[in-house]
Scaffold this active site. Structure first.
Site, PDB file in Angstrom:
ATOM      1  N   CYS A  15      16.960 -33.851 -11.545  1.00 30.11           N
ATOM      2  CA  CYS A  15      17.995 -35.012 -11.977  1.00 30.11           C
ATOM      3  C   CYS A  15      19.537 -34.870 -11.753  1.00 30.11           C
ATOM      4  O   CYS A  15      19.898 -35.158 -10.594  1.00 30.11           O
ATOM      5  CB  CYS A  15      17.748 -35.241 -13.426  1.00 30.11           C
ATOM      6  SG  CYS A  15      16.010 -35.839 -13.709  1.00 30.11           S
ATOM      7  N   ASP A 132      21.345 -34.231 -20.068  1.00 33.94           N
ATOM      8  CA  ASP A 132      20.142 -34.114 -19.559  1.00 33.94           C
ATOM      9  C   ASP A 132      19.393 -35.726 -19.798  1.00 33.94           C
ATOM     10  O   ASP A 132      19.162 -35.816 -20.932  1.00 33.94           O
ATOM     11  CB  ASP A 132      19.275 -33.348 -20.133  1.00 33.94           C
ATOM     12  CG  ASP A 132      17.951 -32.968 -19.755  1.00 33.94           C
ATOM     13  OD1 ASP A 132      17.613 -33.882 -18.971  1.00 33.94           O
ATOM     14  OD2 ASP A 132      17.264 -31.827 -19.936  1.00 33.94           O
TER      15      ASP A 132
HETATM   16  P1  4NP Z   1      17.422 -31.982 -14.733  1.00 33.84           P
HETATM   17  O1  4NP Z   1      16.477 -32.660 -15.707  1.00 33.84           O
HETATM   18  O2  4NP Z   1      17.821 -30.564 -15.406  1.00 33.84           O
HETATM   19  O3  4NP Z   1      18.795 -32.662 -14.544  1.00 33.84           O
HETATM   20  O4  4NP Z   1      16.719 -31.888 -13.297  1.00 33.84           O
HETATM   21  C1  4NP Z   1      15.540 -32.146 -16.318  1.00 33.84           C
HETATM   22  C2  4NP Z   1      14.247 -32.196 -15.286  1.00 33.84           C
HETATM   23  C3  4NP Z   1      12.874 -31.691 -15.803  1.00 33.84           C
HETATM   24  C4  4NP Z   1      13.092 -31.134 -17.099  1.00 33.84           C
HETATM   25  C5  4NP Z   1      14.381 -31.127 -17.968  1.00 33.84           C
HETATM   26  C6  4NP Z   1      15.621 -31.759 -17.500  1.00 33.84           C
HETATM   27  N1  4NP Z   1      11.751 -30.865 -17.732  1.00 33.84           N
HETATM   28  O5  4NP Z   1      11.784 -30.433 -18.831  1.00 33.84           O
HETATM   29  O6  4NP Z   1      10.767 -30.622 -16.935  1.00 33.84           O
END
Ligand code: 4NP
Length: 162
Positions: A15, A132
């Site tokens: 993300c 997040d």
């Molecule tokens: P990112 O978001 O760190 O911005 O890529 C996330 C993607 C997946 C997860 C958590 C945050 N996950 O728990 O799978």
């Protein structure tokens, strides 16, 4: 002059950091500065290794004309020597990369990347972290892109060759 090497880091690398990578690449293309930088992204976790960016983030970026070419990978100690600057999205990412840098140091002497929160480069937003968006709604992805456009613009101004 050799290119500046930047690595954007979040938790899952599906993300926030792929979005930061895409936004920065978009700015570089707009300004004809692609040759001046090497840009990549990585996650501190390994759950999504090999996957493209989350479809919600891909769609939100596409609405702004921004492509996200990333495939998820996990950061490794060698990245600290390969990149000049590592830009983290939140405090957990920052702590994880700093811990990796401390662990990696004895076996890999030499130049280590500067590690900093990407929000340090924001010019409009006052947030310390890029939230997040993974478990939230569509708004979260737009908010992340707003923040990253601000931060990446400031970052490019800071690093732009003069
Ligand atoms: P990112 O978001 O760190 O911005 O890529 C996330 C993607 C997946 C997860 C958590 C945050 N996950 O728990 O799978």
């Amino acid at each position: 002059m050799s290119p500046q090497r930047l690595l954007f880091v979040c938790l899952g690398n599906i993300c926030r950091s792929p979005a930061a990578e895409g936004v920065f690449l978009h700015l570089l293309a707009h300004e004809g500065l692609e040759d001046q930088f090497v840009v990549d992204s990585a996650g501190t976790g390994s759950w999504h290794v090999g996957k493209p960016a989350d479809r919600r983030m891909l769609a939100a970026a596409e609405r702004r004309g921004i492509a996200l070419p990333s495939r998820a990978r996990q950061i490794e100690a060698a990245d600290l020597g390969r990149f000049d600057r590592i830009l983290t999205m939140d405090n957990d990412n920052l702590a994880a990369v700093e811990a990796l840098a401390r662990r990696g140091a004895p076996g890999s002497p030499g130049q280590q990347a500067l590690i900093e929160p990407i929000t340090r480069h924001c010019r409009q937003f006052g947030l310390q972290e890029v939230p997040d968006p993974y478990y939230g709604g569509e708004d979260g992805f737009e908010q992340v892109l707003d923040l990253l456009e601000d931060a990446c613009g400031g970052l490019l101004e800071h690093l732009r060759p003069h």
